[in-house]
Design a protein around this motif. Structure first.
Motif, mmCIF file in Angstrom:
data_model
loop_
_atom_site.group_PDB
_atom_site.id
_atom_site.type_symbol
_atom_site.label_atom_id
_atom_site.label_comp_id
_atom_site.label_asym_id
_atom_site.label_seq_id
_atom_site.Cartn_x
_atom_site.Cartn_y
_atom_site.Cartn_z
ATOM 1 N N ILE A 164 3.521 78.065 11.082
ATOM 2 C CA ILE A 164 3.807 76.535 11.777
ATOM 3 C C ILE A 164 2.965 75.215 11.036
ATOM 4 C CG2 ILE A 164 3.540 75.040 13.808
ATOM 5 C CD1 ILE A 164 3.646 77.940 15.362
ATOM 6 N N TRP A 195 -1.086 70.573 17.203
ATOM 7 C CA TRP A 195 0.139 71.221 16.965
ATOM 8 C C TRP A 195 0.617 71.992 18.488
ATOM 9 C CZ3 TRP A 195 4.022 71.184 13.585
ATOM 10 C CH2 TRP A 195 3.771 70.618 12.413
ATOM 11 N N LEU A 199 4.227 70.854 19.405
ATOM 12 C CA LEU A 199 5.216 71.655 19.682
ATOM 13 C C LEU A 199 5.883 71.503 21.208
ATOM 14 C CD1 LEU A 199 3.553 74.820 18.240
ATOM 15 C CD2 LEU A 199 5.632 73.828 17.628
#
Length: 214
Positions: A164, A195, A199
């Motif tokens: 990711i 993140w 996300l």
């Protein structure tokens, strides 16, 4: 349990799994509970699970008022039964995302059958370089000048899932394993917090928005 909302936005439900001191967990607790930025972060930690008792990670959750659970491998005949029990325990909290934050057990088919594609983990190296449990030591022994941390989607391998995000960390001339690992952890925590928020906000923004029940 229905999702909550913050500032009109659906709040994603996180279950975090830990095995030790829980510094990555603490970073997520801080991000989700900060009175200034928390309402816009897009997630809440609904439970923290562990594979053993009496660890600081569970203590951090309890002090923050977050429900906890423990699923020990020693209480099951084999890892298959443990994996099923872990999956069931996590599922009872209805998470949108599962975060392995220093969780030192490999999850199996039952767990991935429920949470594959929405379970993430961090690793203290720039994968695919230096997988496994001794990444900072391996980086030093190999002689690299830059290492770092990786956030990835958990699959059925060891540190092999889709990447990711990554953050580089320089290796200093006077580094030993401890100093290098501690510096990696600082960058790793910042990457994880950034993140996870990105996300969950992106996922929520791409979901339909049904009318709230009256």
């Amino acid at each position: 349990m229905p999702p909550s909302r913050q500032n009109g936005r659906r709040t994603a439900r996180l279950v975090v799994l830990v095995s030790g001191s829980g510094t990555n967990l603490q970073a997520l607790i801080d991000a989700t509970s900060d009175p200034t930025t928390g309402p816009d972060y897009g997630a809440e930690i609904v439970a923290v699970g562990a594979d053993r008792d009496d660890i600081e990670g569970l203590g951090r959750a309890e002090r923050a008022g977050i429900p906890t659970f423990v699923v020990k491998t020693s209480e099951f005949d084999d890892r298959v039964d443990w994996d099923v029990a872990l999956a069931d325990s996590v599922a009872s909290h209805e998470p949108d995302l599962v975060v392995l934050a220093g969780f030192m057990k490999l999850v199996g088919p039952a767990f991935l059958g429920l949470f594959g594609g929405r379970t993430i983990n961090t690793h203290p190296a720039l994968l695919p370089s230096f997988p496994g449990t001794s990444a900072p030591r391996d980086a030093l022994e190999y002689g690299v000048k830059v290492t770092g941390a990786t956030l990835f989607v958990v699959d059925d391998g060891v540190d092999t899932g889709p990447i990711i995000a990554q953050v580089p960390v320089p290796v200093l001339d006077d580094d030993d394993v401890e100093t290098l690992h501690e510096r990696i952890k600082v960058s790793e925590r910042a990457m994880l917090v950034e993140w996870v928020g990105r996300l969950v906000r992106e996922a929520v923004d791409h979901q339909p928005h049904p009318e709230e029940p009256s």
